[in-house]
Design a protein around this motif. Sequence first.
Motif, short mmCIF file in Angstrom:
data_model
loop_
_atom_site.label_atom_id
_atom_site.label_comp_id
_atom_site.label_asym_id
_atom_site.label_seq_id
_atom_site.Cartn_x
_atom_site.Cartn_y
_atom_site.Cartn_z
N ILE A 61 0.86 -1.18 0.00
CA ILE A 61 0.00 0.00 0.00
C ILE A 61 0.89 1.22 0.00
O ILE A 61 1.83 1.31 0.79
CB ILE A 61 -0.90 0.03 1.27
CG1 ILE A 61 -1.73 -1.25 1.36
CG2 ILE A 61 -1.79 1.26 1.26
CD1 ILE A 61 -2.44 -1.41 2.68
N ASN A 62 0.62 2.17 -0.89
CA ASN A 62 1.38 3.41 -0.85
C ASN A 62 0.47 4.60 -1.09
O ASN A 62 -0.65 4.47 -1.55
CB ASN A 62 2.57 3.39 -1.82
CG ASN A 62 2.18 3.44 -3.27
OD1 ASN A 62 1.11 3.91 -3.62
ND2 ASN A 62 3.03 2.94 -4.13
N LEU A 63 0.97 5.75 -0.72
CA LEU A 63 0.24 7.00 -0.86
C LEU A 63 1.14 7.98 -1.59
O LEU A 63 2.24 8.28 -1.13
CB LEU A 63 -0.14 7.54 0.53
CG LEU A 63 -0.94 8.82 0.57
CD1 LEU A 63 -2.32 8.61 -0.05
CD2 LEU A 63 -1.10 9.30 2.01
N LYS A 64 0.68 8.41 -2.76
CA LYS A 64 1.49 9.33 -3.57
C LYS A 64 0.56 10.23 -4.37
O LYS A 64 -0.39 9.74 -4.98
CB LYS A 64 2.40 8.54 -4.51
CG LYS A 64 3.34 9.40 -5.31
CD LYS A 64 4.27 8.54 -6.15
CE LYS A 64 5.21 9.42 -6.93
NZ LYS A 64 6.09 8.61 -7.78
N ASN A 65 0.84 11.52 -4.35
CA ASN A 65 0.05 12.49 -5.10
C ASN A 65 -1.45 12.38 -4.82
O ASN A 65 -2.28 12.41 -5.73
CB ASN A 65 0.29 12.36 -6.61
CG ASN A 65 1.72 12.66 -6.98
OD1 ASN A 65 2.38 13.47 -6.33
ND2 ASN A 65 2.22 11.99 -8.00
#
Length: 136
Positions: A61-65
Motif C-alpha cells: 500500500i502506498n500514498l502518492k500524489n
Amino acid sequence: IKKEDDIMFPTRRGRRGLFDSFFDDFFTENTISLRTDLIEQERDYLFKVDLPGVNKEDIKINLKNNYLTITVEKKEEKEVEESRYLRKERYFGSATRSYYVGNVNTDDLKASYENGVLEVVVPKEGKEETKYIEVK
C-alpha cells in the motif's frame, strides 16, 4: 469426448462437459479483483478490499500524489506431480488499484488484514472552505 469414464470432461475445443457449463455460470472472471467497499465513518473512511487467498506479505500500500494505491501479487502454488487438474480457475498474478483520497499524511493511515479482507482507514481531510478573493 474420449472414454466412458471421461464423459464429463471435454477432450477437444468446442465440446462441453457437465462441469464446464456448471462452472461457467459462477466463475466468469479470470483475474484478481480488488473489489472494494468504501464506508464513510464519523472521522474517517474505511476501505474494505476482498483479497481471498492472498498472503499479507504480498500486499503493498502506498500514498502518492493524493492517491492511495493497493498492489497485490498472488503467487502460484507449486503443483504436485501426481495431480491431474480437471479444471484450474484460481488466478495467480498481480493487480493494482488506486483511490483518490485527497491530501492526507501517510502516518495517519491504518491498515489490517484478516480472513482475506484488507481494511484501510483513511482520515477525512479538513473541511473545504470557500475562500473569496477581494477585488480591488
